[in-house]
Design an enzyme around this catalytic site. Sequence first.
Site, short mmCIF file in Angstrom:
data_model
loop_
_atom_site.label_atom_id
_atom_site.label_comp_id
_atom_site.label_asym_id
_atom_site.label_seq_id
_atom_site.Cartn_x
_atom_site.Cartn_y
_atom_site.Cartn_z
N CYS A 130 0.84 -1.19 0.00
CA CYS A 130 0.00 0.00 0.00
C CYS A 130 0.88 1.25 0.00
CB CYS A 130 -0.93 0.00 1.23
SG CYS A 130 -1.94 1.48 1.39
N CYS A 133 -0.32 3.96 2.38
CA CYS A 133 -0.03 3.72 3.81
C CYS A 133 1.45 3.93 4.13
CB CYS A 133 -0.41 2.30 4.18
SG CYS A 133 -2.05 1.79 3.68
N ASP A 134 2.32 3.41 3.29
CA ASP A 134 3.74 3.32 3.65
C ASP A 134 4.69 4.13 2.78
OD1 ASP A 134 3.15 1.40 5.70
OD2 ASP A 134 2.88 -0.08 4.11
#
Length: 306
Positions: A130, A133-134
Amino acid sequence: MIYDLIIIGSGAAGLSAGIYAGRYLMRALVLGKEFGGETAKAGDILNYPGFQSVDGYELVNLMKQQAAKLNVETIDAEVASITRQGHRFTIVTDKKTYEAGAVILAVGAERRRLGLPNEKELTSRGVHYCVTCDGPVYAGKTIAIVGGGDSSVRGAILAAEYAKKIFLIARRQEITAEPINLDYLQKLKDKVEIIFETEVKGIIGKNKLEKLILSRPHKDSAELIVDGLFVEIGATPNVSLAESLGVELGERGYIKVDNMMRTNIDGVFAAGDVVDHFGSFKQDIAAAAMGAVAANSAYNDHKIHG
């Protein structure tokens, strides 16, 4: 309390179904393992009608609020099992057991892995699924993104805000993405380098990712040194609950539905990325539409069975 309808999955499909169920004055509940599903992790969404730009989490949260105003509750809970006796369903979660007269499966799909040795051990230690997300973790660093579809291109565009250099590794000789996203990608110029007709064959590192082994040399070396790897190669539909109920699957492994989102099991409906109704066109607008149709079918079913 026995619900008229329980919706499993709290992404765009599930919450849209909840909104429509609430408008039909059904006693409805939305259960979701991870609130918002993939939409909540999508970052900026630029193609949802009514918004020039909206954060994915904000979008699903607005849907949740809209459903709540219609007396539909959303609970974060993982469904462990569903059993059926006649037209009554028992849903067991990690927190509580519920009963309902009908069920909508809007459980989405799971991100595919590469299936390579060391992949599991280095997940969150350089290997990710993701970018939203990261991606920020790799500010000023070099990353690779695996995939040749629209999700990988959108991931590269987002990662370009943080990363110094991005390698986009595509298995084929072409990238398949929305034209507007391809235009954005081209504007990034040398920041994104596409490596065509190449696969990742090895993930090397002890406590963190150190390098990748490619299926063929890139600039005279099959080793590619990167700080992070993001895998964007599609998803596998979550069909275990459907299979436990005897729901029929299509040739590609997705839940098989008719035009009104009905499955072969009376009282069971499905919507969103867990069905293949629009082929590879997996978009929030399509998921929301399917959720609305599924709720309508569940309502008509409720009028018959009560």
